[in-house]
Design a protein around this motif. Structure first.
Motif, PDB file in Angstrom:
ATOM      1  N   GLU A  44       0.831  -1.202   0.000  1.00 32.22           N
ATOM      2  CA  GLU A  44       0.000   0.000   0.000  1.00 32.22           C
ATOM      3  C   GLU A  44       0.866   1.252   0.000  1.00 32.22           C
ATOM      4  N   TYR A 200      -4.142  -2.674  -6.842  1.00 29.55           N
ATOM      5  CA  TYR A 200      -3.916  -3.151  -5.475  1.00 29.55           C
ATOM      6  C   TYR A 200      -4.810  -2.426  -4.484  1.00 29.55           C
ATOM      7  N   TYR A 203      -8.330  -3.658  -4.752  1.00 29.72           N
ATOM      8  CA  TYR A 203      -8.463  -4.997  -4.158  1.00 29.72           C
ATOM      9  C   TYR A 203      -8.451  -4.913  -2.626  1.00 29.72           C
ATOM     10  N   ALA A 204      -7.496  -4.128  -2.084  1.00 37.32           N
ATOM     11  CA  ALA A 204      -7.401  -4.003  -0.626  1.00 37.32           C
ATOM     12  C   ALA A 204      -8.649  -3.358  -0.038  1.00 37.32           C
ATOM     13  N   SER A 205      -9.199  -2.370  -0.733  1.00 44.39           N
ATOM     14  CA  SER A 205     -10.414  -1.708  -0.255  1.00 44.39           C
ATOM     15  C   SER A 205     -11.596  -2.664  -0.199  1.00 44.39           C
ATOM     16  N   ALA A 206     -11.631  -3.607  -1.143  1.00 49.21           N
ATOM     17  CA  ALA A 206     -12.743  -4.569  -1.195  1.00 49.21           C
ATOM     18  C   ALA A 206     -12.545  -5.753  -0.254  1.00 49.21           C
ATOM     19  N   HIS A 207     -11.334  -5.869   0.323  1.00 45.62           N
ATOM     20  CA  HIS A 207     -11.040  -7.012   1.198  1.00 45.62           C
ATOM     21  C   HIS A 207     -10.428  -6.533   2.517  1.00 45.62           C
ATOM     22  N   GLY A 208     -11.200  -5.795   3.252  1.00 44.95           N
ATOM     23  CA  GLY A 208     -10.749  -5.391   4.585  1.00 44.95           C
ATOM     24  C   GLY A 208     -10.310  -3.953   4.719  1.00 44.95           C
ATOM     25  N   THR A 210      -7.947  -0.303   3.547  1.00 48.57           N
ATOM     26  CA  THR A 210      -6.552   0.135   3.518  1.00 48.57           C
ATOM     27  C   THR A 210      -6.273   1.004   4.730  1.00 48.57           C
TER      28      THR A 210
END
Length: 310
Positions: A44, A200, A203-208, A210
């Motif tokens: 990130e 990235y 993806y990170a925002s959609a899975h937990g 940032t």
């Protein structure tokens, strides 16, 4: 040359030395800066560094009226292809550097950037068929011995140091053979990285989520500041490099690993065992030989240029 011209050149050289030194000090202090983001995933940090750099570099290019260089670069497919490859080496170098700092392995990053000038010389031999002088060969041999001793005494290969040195040498080689304006070239490189950065973060925002807009205002400010921390040292370095001698620039580059070395030991208390002390000692002896040889060669070139001018 008149007295006024001499004074102007001297003043320019002094300003150049200060600018280049300030740029290198920025890079040296970046160890402390990125350590403040140890709670953020390195990917990130790299993504934010890429995206915020795009905004600042674009503003500088148009603010400094360098857009002509950018337009010329965008019309050259060969240079764009080379910069896409250099972006790969730069991104991997940045990523491992950030990960190593946040993992408490600053000494290994310091070792990598001490080794880098010698790896660059070796790359010149392999890729550009340059010849090694005896002092250069001795310096590289000492660096190889240092890596061997590190591996033998500590039981593992200093892969972080070797990776940083190799990727930065590869990056330097590609930028050497691609004559482009520093800011325009860096803009293309971060633009190449940007789709991966955006992917990235999405993806990170959609899975937990940032760290940005989640871990407090200080984290947000530091992530935004990765842009200036990337770009401003480059601007200072470029200004200085155009105004100081190559030998002076070569000596100033050791500010970065030296500062990292001191910070690692005195600020973050990383252990410096016997094996590491011997390793750094061998590297420093090699660099002293290498630097003295470079200084001697530049002095001879200046002397020859003076004789020719007469």
């Amino acid at each position: 040359m008149t007295t006024t011209q001499n004074e102007t050149l001297s003043r320019e050289a002094n300003l150049g030395g200060l600018a280049a030194g300030a740029g290198y000090m920025f890079w040296g202090l970046s160890v402390i800066f990125y350590r403040q983001l140890a709670h953020v995933v390195p990917f990130e940090i790299l993504a934010h560094r890429t995206l915020w750099s795009i905004l600042l570099i674009t503003a500088l290019i148009f603010g400094l009226r360098r857009s002509t260089h950018l337009r010329e670069l965008l019309s050259d497919r060969r240079k764009l292809a080379t910069l896409a490859l250099s972006a790969l080496f730069l991104a991997s170098n940045w990523g491992i550097f950030i990960w190593a700092i946040n993992s408490g392995r600053i000494l290994e990053t310091s070792l990598g950037y001490f080794i880098n000038p010698l790896v660059s010389v070796l790359a010149g031999v392999v890729l550009l068929s340059e010849r090694l002088s005896r002092p250069q060969a001795a310096a590289i041999a000492l660096a190889a011995a240092a890596v061997g001793w590190f591996t033998f005494s500590l039981g593992f290969l200093p892969w972080i140091a070797l990776f940083l040195a190799a990727t930065f040498a590869a990056y330097g080689y590609l930028r050497k053979i691609t004559r482009v304006d520093a800011l325009s070239g860096l803009l293309i490189e971060v633009l190449v990285m940007s789709p991966f950065a955006i992917a990235y973060l999405a993806y990170a925002s959609a899975h937990g989520g940032t760290g940005f807009a989640k871990d407090g205002w200080l984290t947000d400010a530091l992530l935004v500041a990765t842009g200036p921390m990337t770009t401003l040292p480059l601007v200072l370095f470029t200004y200085g490099a155009q105004r100081v001698r190559l030998t002076t620039l070569g000596l100033l580059q050791y500010l970065v690993p030296t500062m990292s070395f001191v910070i690692a030991i005195w600020v973050y208390g990383e252990p410096l065992g016997h094996g590491q002390m011997v390793t750094f000692g061998l590297i420093w002896i090699g660099l002293a030989i290498f630097t003295m040889d470079a200084w001697r060669k530049e002095r001879e070139l200046r002397r020859a240029a003076t004789m020719t001018a007469r």
